[in-house]
Design a protein around this motif. Structure first.
Motif, PDB file in Angstrom:
ATOM      1  N   LEU A  19      15.271  62.088  32.999  1.00  0.00           N
ATOM      2  CA  LEU A  19      14.403  63.235  32.723  1.00  0.00           C
ATOM      3  C   LEU A  19      14.707  63.851  31.359  1.00  0.00           C
ATOM      4  O   LEU A  19      13.782  64.239  30.631  1.00  0.00           O
ATOM      5  CB  LEU A  19      14.538  64.282  33.826  1.00  0.00           C
ATOM      6  CG  LEU A  19      14.020  63.861  35.200  1.00  0.00           C
ATOM      7  CD1 LEU A  19      14.344  64.924  36.235  1.00  0.00           C
ATOM      8  CD2 LEU A  19      12.538  63.559  35.162  1.00  0.00           C
ATOM      9  N   LEU A  20      15.973  63.938  30.998  1.00  0.00           N
ATOM     10  CA  LEU A  20      16.334  64.482  29.687  1.00  0.00           C
ATOM     11  C   LEU A  20      15.826  63.613  28.544  1.00  0.00           C
ATOM     12  O   LEU A  20      15.585  64.109  27.445  1.00  0.00           O
ATOM     13  CB  LEU A  20      17.848  64.651  29.579  1.00  0.00           C
ATOM     14  CG  LEU A  20      18.453  65.802  30.361  1.00  0.00           C
ATOM     15  CD1 LEU A  20      19.972  65.776  30.247  1.00  0.00           C
ATOM     16  CD2 LEU A  20      17.899  67.135  29.883  1.00  0.00           C
ATOM     17  N   SER A  21      15.648  62.329  28.813  1.00  0.00           N
ATOM     18  CA  SER A  21      15.160  61.446  27.745  1.00  0.00           C
ATOM     19  C   SER A  21      13.734  61.788  27.318  1.00  0.00           C
ATOM     20  O   SER A  21      13.316  61.435  26.224  1.00  0.00           O
ATOM     21  CB  SER A  21      15.233  59.983  28.184  1.00  0.00           C
ATOM     22  OG  SER A  21      14.213  59.670  29.106  1.00  0.00           O
ATOM     23  N   SER A  22      13.008  62.507  28.165  1.00  0.00           N
ATOM     24  CA  SER A  22      11.636  62.881  27.787  1.00  0.00           C
ATOM     25  C   SER A  22      11.613  64.015  26.768  1.00  0.00           C
ATOM     26  O   SER A  22      10.595  64.231  26.112  1.00  0.00           O
ATOM     27  CB  SER A  22      10.825  63.260  29.026  1.00  0.00           C
ATOM     28  OG  SER A  22      11.356  64.435  29.611  1.00  0.00           O
ATOM     29  N   VAL A  23      12.719  64.741  26.626  1.00  0.00           N
ATOM     30  CA  VAL A  23      12.768  65.846  25.664  1.00  0.00           C
ATOM     31  C   VAL A  23      13.839  65.634  24.595  1.00  0.00           C
ATOM     32  O   VAL A  23      14.026  66.486  23.731  1.00  0.00           O
ATOM     33  CB  VAL A  23      13.004  67.200  26.373  1.00  0.00           C
ATOM     34  CG1 VAL A  23      11.844  67.551  27.269  1.00  0.00           C
ATOM     35  CG2 VAL A  23      14.310  67.204  27.139  1.00  0.00           C
ATOM     36  N   ALA A  24      14.535  64.516  24.644  1.00  0.00           N
ATOM     37  CA  ALA A  24      15.608  64.246  23.687  1.00  0.00           C
ATOM     38  C   ALA A  24      15.029  63.852  22.329  1.00  0.00           C
ATOM     39  O   ALA A  24      13.931  63.298  22.246  1.00  0.00           O
ATOM     40  CB  ALA A  24      16.495  63.124  24.210  1.00  0.00           C
ATOM     41  N   PRO A  25      15.748  64.122  21.262  1.00  0.00           N
ATOM     42  CA  PRO A  25      15.317  63.684  19.936  1.00  0.00           C
ATOM     43  C   PRO A  25      15.195  62.161  19.875  1.00  0.00           C
ATOM     44  O   PRO A  25      15.976  61.441  20.500  1.00  0.00           O
ATOM     45  CB  PRO A  25      16.435  64.176  19.006  1.00  0.00           C
ATOM     46  CG  PRO A  25      17.162  65.223  19.774  1.00  0.00           C
ATOM     47  CD  PRO A  25      16.994  64.886  21.223  1.00  0.00           C
ATOM     48  N   ALA A  26      14.222  61.695  19.133  1.00  0.00           N
ATOM     49  CA  ALA A  26      13.919  60.264  19.069  1.00  0.00           C
ATOM     50  C   ALA A  26      15.103  59.427  18.588  1.00  0.00           C
ATOM     51  O   ALA A  26      15.260  58.283  19.012  1.00  0.00           O
ATOM     52  CB  ALA A  26      12.710  60.032  18.173  1.00  0.00           C
ATOM     53  N   HIS A  27      15.930  59.975  17.716  1.00  0.00           N
ATOM     54  CA  HIS A  27      17.045  59.180  17.188  1.00  0.00           C
ATOM     55  C   HIS A  27      18.119  58.897  18.245  1.00  0.00           C
ATOM     56  O   HIS A  27      18.993  58.060  18.032  1.00  0.00           O
ATOM     57  CB  HIS A  27      17.661  59.853  15.957  1.00  0.00           C
ATOM     58  CG  HIS A  27      18.450  61.086  16.247  1.00  0.00           C
ATOM     59  ND1 HIS A  27      17.865  62.317  16.455  1.00  0.00           N
ATOM     60  CD2 HIS A  27      19.787  61.266  16.396  1.00  0.00           C
ATOM     61  CE1 HIS A  27      18.814  63.205  16.703  1.00  0.00           C
ATOM     62  NE2 HIS A  27      19.984  62.601  16.672  1.00  0.00           N
ATOM     63  N   LEU A  28      18.054  59.562  19.391  1.00  0.00           N
ATOM     64  CA  LEU A  28      19.003  59.312  20.469  1.00  0.00           C
ATOM     65  C   LEU A  28      18.497  58.303  21.493  1.00  0.00           C
ATOM     66  O   LEU A  28      19.212  57.954  22.428  1.00  0.00           O
ATOM     67  CB  LEU A  28      19.343  60.618  21.191  1.00  0.00           C
ATOM     68  CG  LEU A  28      20.062  61.679  20.374  1.00  0.00           C
ATOM     69  CD1 LEU A  28      20.232  62.951  21.193  1.00  0.00           C
ATOM     70  CD2 LEU A  28      21.405  61.161  19.896  1.00  0.00           C
ATOM     71  N   LEU A  29      17.266  57.838  21.307  1.00  0.00           N
ATOM     72  CA  LEU A  29      16.642  56.958  22.287  1.00  0.00           C
ATOM     73  C   LEU A  29      16.247  55.617  21.687  1.00  0.00           C
ATOM     74  O   LEU A  29      15.810  55.543  20.538  1.00  0.00           O
ATOM     75  CB  LEU A  29      15.378  57.612  22.859  1.00  0.00           C
ATOM     76  CG  LEU A  29      15.561  58.968  23.537  1.00  0.00           C
ATOM     77  CD1 LEU A  29      14.206  59.549  23.894  1.00  0.00           C
ATOM     78  CD2 LEU A  29      16.422  58.836  24.769  1.00  0.00           C
ATOM     79  N   VAL A  30      16.369  54.561  22.488  1.00  0.00           N
ATOM     80  CA  VAL A  30      15.813  53.263  22.123  1.00  0.00           C
ATOM     81  C   VAL A  30      14.313  53.307  22.385  1.00  0.00           C
ATOM     82  O   VAL A  30      13.504  52.863  21.586  1.00  0.00           O
ATOM     83  CB  VAL A  30      16.477  52.130  22.929  1.00  0.00           C
ATOM     84  CG1 VAL A  30      15.852  50.790  22.612  1.00  0.00           C
ATOM     85  CG2 VAL A  30      17.977  52.103  22.688  1.00  0.00           C
TER      86      VAL A  30
END
Length: 144
Positions: A54-65
């Motif tokens: 759920l946090l990945s939906s609001v996390a900054p893009a540089h923290l996500l693949v």
């Protein structure tokens, strides 16, 4: 697959995971602390996995693949991609690809398990989180 059908499938799968883990733990150990620890382990792994998703939906893009997949766990993205390929092969009735030839050094057995899970439940990362929670609770029973 409609969103409602998918949610129903995931909830049923989650309930089956929890019940399976509980039944195995009860069979393996009669100690109440082992049962409580297994339930706590299931809850913590499931809760943390859902929270991170759920946090990945609001996390900054540089923290996500990509949404749902963090850069600190890049292998999860590759596992997911390969499992989707295997699930599509099962669903569409096309020749089953060799998991070891999918362009990664991942354990073929885990990719096969995820592909089969995605085929049965739907290709969503939270299905794997539920499976991991089940395996985590069973680990408590095995080590006790």
């Amino acid at each position: 697959m409609t969103p409602v059908l998918f949610i129903v499938r995931v909830v049923i799968f989650g309930a089956l995971c929890a019940l399976t883990a509980w039944a195995i733990v009860r069979r393996v150990s009669s100690d109440s602390w082992v049962r409580r620890l297994a339930a706590l382990n299931f809850s913590l792994v499931l809760g943390l996995g859902v929270l991170l998703y759920l946090l990945s939906s609001v996390a900054p893009a540089h923290l996500l693949v990509r949404p749902g997949f963090w850069t600190f766990a890049r292998d999860a993205h590759a596992f997911d991609t390969n499992a989707r390929i295997l699930a599509a092969a099962l669903r569409d009735g096309v020749p089953f690809p060799d998991p070891s030839a999918l362009g990664s050094s991942q354990a073929p057995a885990w990719v096969l398990a995820m592909g089969t899970l995605y085929w049965a439940v739907g290709d969503h990362p939270l299905a794997v989180v539920m499976l991991n929670a089940t395996l985590a609770s069973l680990t408590v029973a095995v080590l006790a």
